[in-house]
Design a protein around this motif. Structure first.
Motif: not given
Length: 405
Positions: A252-254, A302-305, A317-324
């Motif tokens: 999975a990409p960064v 699209w990228l599922r990083p 800042c640290e934020v969780l998006h979507g499925a973590g």
């Protein structure tokens, strides 16, 4: 020779001997020596040694490195990557020469010291390299680029990758093909960078406006092609099905970009280098402070990083998006934007990563040191001019007074 002449010669000789003989240094010479020693010591500390003293305490985070697919041989070492953001090299319009000198010297010393002590393999700058790229003339742009290349010089074996920010090419309504091409002529325009089995996707987030403009459409089409290649690499297939360039590493990409993904505000951010408490609750404006909701969903879909790193806000800042999916906002690298700049160090393998923050010297520490040194120089001068009693003499008298009471 007559007696009078002999006597005159003798007196002349003695005078020459007295003039040529070494005399003990005067009080003024001692004062100049002290002032020079203090000044040079403070300059050496504040302009050079403090960077080594701070950055030497930073260490690459340890990540478990898996063995090769056949389980033979030692594991491949993790990829060491540095991430910094928002250098904002001042331009010809808003940049005062003293401000340029002070802040650019700070960034140059910090970067060169980090390269020497930490030995990264790749460095990513997450946009807003320049402060006036959005309106600078051709000559001003060339001057700014020359200063950047001097400040951020690096060995040939160290990769330097840069994404565009709004100050480099302008916001959506300011950017045009000329500015983007000018930026990409200096910095590698490659959007997909793979090394040691790790995929990095570098997004021009300024072009993620979603209004169908030519630049935006081209950027989205490019990302869709990258998405196809990444998805293909994750599936069981014959290598030839992923295109002429061969399959990408199946990891999975960064995701690297300037604008953060959409979030309402910095209300849930914490830490010393987060936004000031009074600013954390201020709502963010889409397409200005952060990407729009729609653009953020597209990039994640699209990228599922596995990780997102961004800049722009100048705060951490640290934020969780979507499925973590973790997003880390990287603070500014420049004293012009914050008193306590820093950068991120990351150790990456195809399946895992660990991040650590490396603080840089604080500007108020340097200023306090200079003020303290200036006070010492004033005290030394006053003591020499006998306008102030020597601190040692005053201390001795107080001690004697204390003993006699």
């Amino acid at each position: 020779m007559k007696a009078g002449q002999s006597c005159l010669f003798g007196r002349h000789t003695m005078a020459v001997i007295r003039l040529g003989s070494g005399r003990p240094p005067t009080r003024r010479a001692f004062l100049l020596l002290k002032l020079t020693a203090v000044t040079l010591s403070v300059l050496l500390f504040c302009e050079f040694l403090i960077y080594y003293g701070v950055i030497v305490r930073c260490h690459w985070p340890e990540v478990e490195t898996p063995a090769d697919s056949r389980g033979r041989g030692p594991p491949e070492p993790a990829l060491r990557a540095m991430f910094l953001a928002d250098t904002h090299l001042l331009g010809a319009v808003r940049g005062h020469w003293l401000d340029k000198l002070r802040r650019e010297w700070q960034m140059e010393r910090a970067f060169q010291t980090a390269l020497w002590l930490l030995q990264p393999e790749v460095v990513f700058i997450l946009g807003d390299v320049f402060d006036e790229g959005k309106w600078s003339s051709s000559q001003a742009w060339a001057d700014d680029v020359g200063r950047f290349q001097t400040m951020f010089r690096h060995p040939a074996h160290v990769q330097l990758r840069v994404v565009a920010g709004n100050h480099d090419v302008g916001f959506h309504y300011q950017m045009n093909t000329y500015k983007i091409k000018r930026f990409e002529k200096v910095f590698n325009p490659e959007r997909l960078f793979s090394w040691k089995g790790i995929n990095f996707v570098l997004v021009n987030s300024v072009a993620m406006e979603g209004d169908g403009c030519d630049i935006c459409s081209g950027a989205e089409a490019e990302l869709l092609e990258i998405s196809r290649q990444l998805n293909c690499s994750r599936e069981e297939h014959h290598p030839g099905r992923c295109g002429d360039g061969g399959p990408l590493p199946a990891s999975a990409p960064v995701l690297l970009q300037h604008f953060p993904l959409y979030r309402r505000s910095d209300a849930h951010c914490s830490g010393e280098d987060a936004a000031p408490p009074a600013e954390r609750g201020i709502p963010f404006q889409e397409r200005y402070d952060v990407l729009s909701r729609e653009a953020s969903r597209k990039l994640l879909w699209w990228l599922r990083p596995r990780l997102v790193l961004s800049g722009h806000t100048h705060h951490a800042c640290e934020v969780l998006h979507g499925a973590g999916v973790l997003e880390v906002s990287v603070p500014s690298f420049s004293w012009r934007n914050r008193n306590d700049p820093s950068f991120i160090m990351g150790s990456f393998t195809p399946t895992d990563y660990v991040l650590a923050k490396c603080p840089l010297p604080r500007e108020d520490t340097v200023l306090t040191t200079y003020c303290g040194a200036a006070g010492c120089l004033v005290v030394l001068t006053l003591v020499h001019m006998r306008l102030l009693a020597s601190p040692l003499h005053v201390g001795w008298n107080l001690l004697r007074k204390f003993k006699t009471t």
